[in-house]
Structure formats: C-alpha cells, structure tokens
Design a protein around this motif. Structure first.
Motif, short mmCIF file in Angstrom:
data_model
loop_
_atom_site.label_atom_id
_atom_site.label_comp_id
_atom_site.label_asym_id
_atom_site.label_seq_id
_atom_site.Cartn_x
_atom_site.Cartn_y
_atom_site.Cartn_z
N VAL A 111 -2.74 -12.77 1.15
CA VAL A 111 -1.78 -12.36 0.12
C VAL A 111 -1.33 -13.58 -0.69
N TYR A 112 -1.04 -14.66 0.02
CA TYR A 112 -0.60 -15.88 -0.67
C TYR A 112 -1.69 -16.42 -1.59
N LEU A 113 -2.90 -16.57 -1.05
CA LEU A 113 -3.99 -17.15 -1.83
C LEU A 113 -4.40 -16.25 -3.00
N SER A 114 -4.33 -14.93 -2.80
CA SER A 114 -4.70 -13.99 -3.87
C SER A 114 -3.67 -13.97 -4.98
N SER A 115 -2.41 -14.24 -4.64
CA SER A 115 -1.31 -14.10 -5.60
C SER A 115 -1.00 -15.38 -6.36
N SER A 153 2.85 -0.87 11.74
CA SER A 153 2.54 -2.28 11.52
C SER A 153 1.14 -2.43 10.93
N VAL A 154 0.22 -1.58 11.37
CA VAL A 154 -1.14 -1.59 10.84
C VAL A 154 -1.15 -1.01 9.43
N LEU A 155 -0.47 0.12 9.26
CA LEU A 155 -0.50 0.82 7.98
C LEU A 155 0.09 -0.02 6.86
N PHE A 156 1.26 -0.63 7.09
CA PHE A 156 1.88 -1.43 6.05
C PHE A 156 1.02 -2.64 5.68
N THR A 157 0.37 -3.24 6.69
CA THR A 157 -0.50 -4.38 6.43
C THR A 157 -1.69 -3.97 5.57
N GLY A 200 -4.43 -3.95 0.73
CA GLY A 200 -5.31 -3.12 -0.09
C GLY A 200 -4.88 -3.14 -1.55
N ILE A 201 -3.57 -3.09 -1.78
CA ILE A 201 -3.04 -3.15 -3.15
C ILE A 201 -3.37 -4.50 -3.78
N VAL A 202 -3.25 -5.57 -2.98
CA VAL A 202 -3.57 -6.90 -3.48
C VAL A 202 -5.03 -6.98 -3.93
N ILE A 203 -5.94 -6.47 -3.08
CA ILE A 203 -7.37 -6.52 -3.39
C ILE A 203 -7.67 -5.71 -4.65
N LEU A 204 -7.18 -4.46 -4.69
CA LEU A 204 -7.49 -3.58 -5.82
C LEU A 204 -6.87 -4.10 -7.12
N ALA A 221 -8.57 -11.25 2.72
CA ALA A 221 -7.87 -9.96 2.74
C ALA A 221 -8.77 -8.90 3.37
N VAL A 222 -10.02 -8.89 2.97
CA VAL A 222 -10.97 -7.93 3.55
C VAL A 222 -11.11 -8.17 5.05
N LEU A 223 -11.23 -9.43 5.45
CA LEU A 223 -11.36 -9.77 6.87
C LEU A 223 -10.11 -9.34 7.64
N GLY A 224 -8.93 -9.59 7.05
CA GLY A 224 -7.68 -9.22 7.71
C GLY A 224 -7.57 -7.72 7.92
N ILE A 225 -7.96 -6.94 6.91
CA ILE A 225 -7.92 -5.48 7.02
C ILE A 225 -8.86 -5.00 8.12
#
Length: 286
Positions: A129-133, A239-243, A248-252, A276-280
């Motif tokens: 999230v940090y690196l993407s933003s 905890s899984v869903l919010f992550t 997912g919003i960051v990627i899209l 982000a993909v790896l984390g998901i």
C-alpha cells in the motif's frame, strides 16, 4: 467472494469519479452532500423491511449509525486538511494503511486466527500500500503529523465500527436501510456545514455539483452495501476481508490511473503492485 469483488469495483469507481471532480472543477463538499442524499434515498427505496423514518431511532443500530454518519463528514474534512498540510501522497498512504486498525480489532474482538502466513501477508500488503501510493511529489510541505494520524485512526475506526455494528445489531434484511440511515445522518451534518458556509459567503449551488453528486451517490451506496454483505460471509475473517478489500482497491485504482488517466508510475509503485498481489495471495491462502 462476489460481494467482495463488487465492493472493490464500486469503491474504485469512487476514486475515478473524484478524479473527474478535479478535472471539471466540481465543488466537492456540495457534491458530497448531494451524494449522501442520493445514497440515503436509495437505502430506503431498496430496503427489504420498510421502517418509518420517524421510528429509525428505535432501531438497535441507530446510535452506531449516528456515530458513523458524523465520522463520514469529519474524516472528509480531515482528508482535505491532510492533503493541504502534508500532500496527496501522505493522505493516500494514511487512509489506506488504516486497514491495520480493523485487522487488529478483528483478531482481538472476534478471536480470528493468527498464523505466520496471515501476518506475513498483512505486513507485505501494508508495504505494498505504501509503495503503490507514494508519489514523487515536488513539494515543500512540512505539515504536522496531527492530520495524518487523525486520518489513520478515523478511517480505521469507521471500518472497525462498521464491522462491529453489522455483526451485533444489523439483521440481513436491514442492510439497505441501515446504510441509507448512515448516509442520511451524514447528509444532515453536511447540510449544517453548507448552511454555515452559506451564511459567511452566499453562492449558487450549481447544477454541475448536483449532477456530480448524483453520479457519486449510486456507486457510494453500493460500495457500502457490498462491503457489509461481504462481512456477513462466514468464510471470510474480517481481518482477511479488510486486507484483501483495501489492497484490491489499491491495485485496481493503480491500473485505472495507468491505463485510463495515463498517470506515470515509479519503480516503487510497480514493486508495490507486485507485492500487493503477493500479499493478497498469502492472506487468502492463510
């Protein structure tokens, strides 16, 4: 899973609409107010169980809706102040990394699982999230940390309260009217702010702002509806869903910015999307 994907899709749509707000010089506060009116109306029109507006205060979730509705407006202003004082990148990072708050409370309040893969996935997701933003902003802003901290806590509090109220007080047939009430309360506070501003400086509301608010209100309503429905899925821990939802919003959003708005992304941003993909994947597998 379908509700989670729809939540990500509609939430990303909000970012796209806000992008066009900047392009067309929309008055964001006025559009936000109209958006809340639209979402409020949809909530009551599409409700499975009809409740008279005068009896809403009797519902077990009303006090929670009152707090959340007020928070919607407060966080909107905190976001604006953070952007002004600290820059857009700091605002984006503080808002998105707030996912750690509902994740933490999900583990504490609901005894959700704690495994190595899950913790590793969440940490990787936060780094992503940090690196993407983060953007290479040419800015001399040296703002206080107060507003980013308030944004972090406030955004996380909204998600945490939403999960708590949904779990303990909102029946399945009341999701729409609960969501509509949230937006109605937010609209009330927005009206007070607009009235106060109107006393200080009178200016026309503007048809452009009304149209913009209507366009924003529909996806905003569905983004909340689908998130709440996703939270009801017993196969997903919060905890899984919010992550997954947040990342997912960051990627899209990143892909939309790249392909539709032709935004430039640094090497850090690209690494962030990959992480982000790896984390998901790790969080979902865990």
């Amino acid at each position: 899973m379908m509700y989670l994907l729809l939540s990500i899709l509609f939430s990303t749509g909000l970012f796209v609409i806000f992008k066009y707000f900047g392009i067309y010089k929309v008055d964001v506060l006025k559009a936000i107010f109209v958006n809340y009116i639209v979402a409020f109306s949809m909530g009551f029109l599409l409700a499975e169980r009809k409740i008279p507006i005068t009896e809403i205060y009797l519902e077990p979730w009303f006090s929670g809706a009152l707090v959340l509705g007020a928070l919607f407006i407060v966080i909107f202003f905190v976001m604006a102040m953070t952007a002004q004082k600290n820059g857009v990148s700091v605002t984006s990072i503080a808002g998105k990394m707030s996912v750690v708050v509902p994740v933490f409370f999900g583990i504490i309040l609901y005894n959700e699982s704690v495994t190595f893969l899950k913790i590793a996935g969440i940490i990787i997701a936060l780094v992503a999230v940090y690196l993407s933003s983060v953007k290479e902003e040419k800015s001399n802003k040296n703002g206080t940390l107060l507003f980013p901290i308030l944004l972090f806590i406030g955004s996380g509090t909204i998600d945490t309260l939403l999960k708590y109220i949904q779990t303990n007080h909102v029946a399945d047939q009341d999701i729409s009217i609960f969501s509509g009430s949230l937006f109605g309360i937010a609209a009330f506070f927005g009206f007070l702010i607009l009235t106060f501003k109107g006393i200080k400086k009178r200016e026309p509301f503007g048809m452009k702002n009304i149209v913009a608010g209507i366009v924003l209100g529909v996806p905003n309503y569905f983004s909340i509806i689908f998130l709440i429905k996703a939270l009801q899925d017993k196969n997903f821990e919060s905890s899984v869903l919010f992550t997954v939802n947040n990342v997912g919003i960051v990627i899209l959003s990143t892909l939309v910015g790249l392909f539709i708005f032709k935004e430039k992304f640094s090497f850090k941003n690209k690494i962030g999307v990959a992480l982000a993909v790896l984390g998901i994947v790790l969080v979902t597998v865990a």
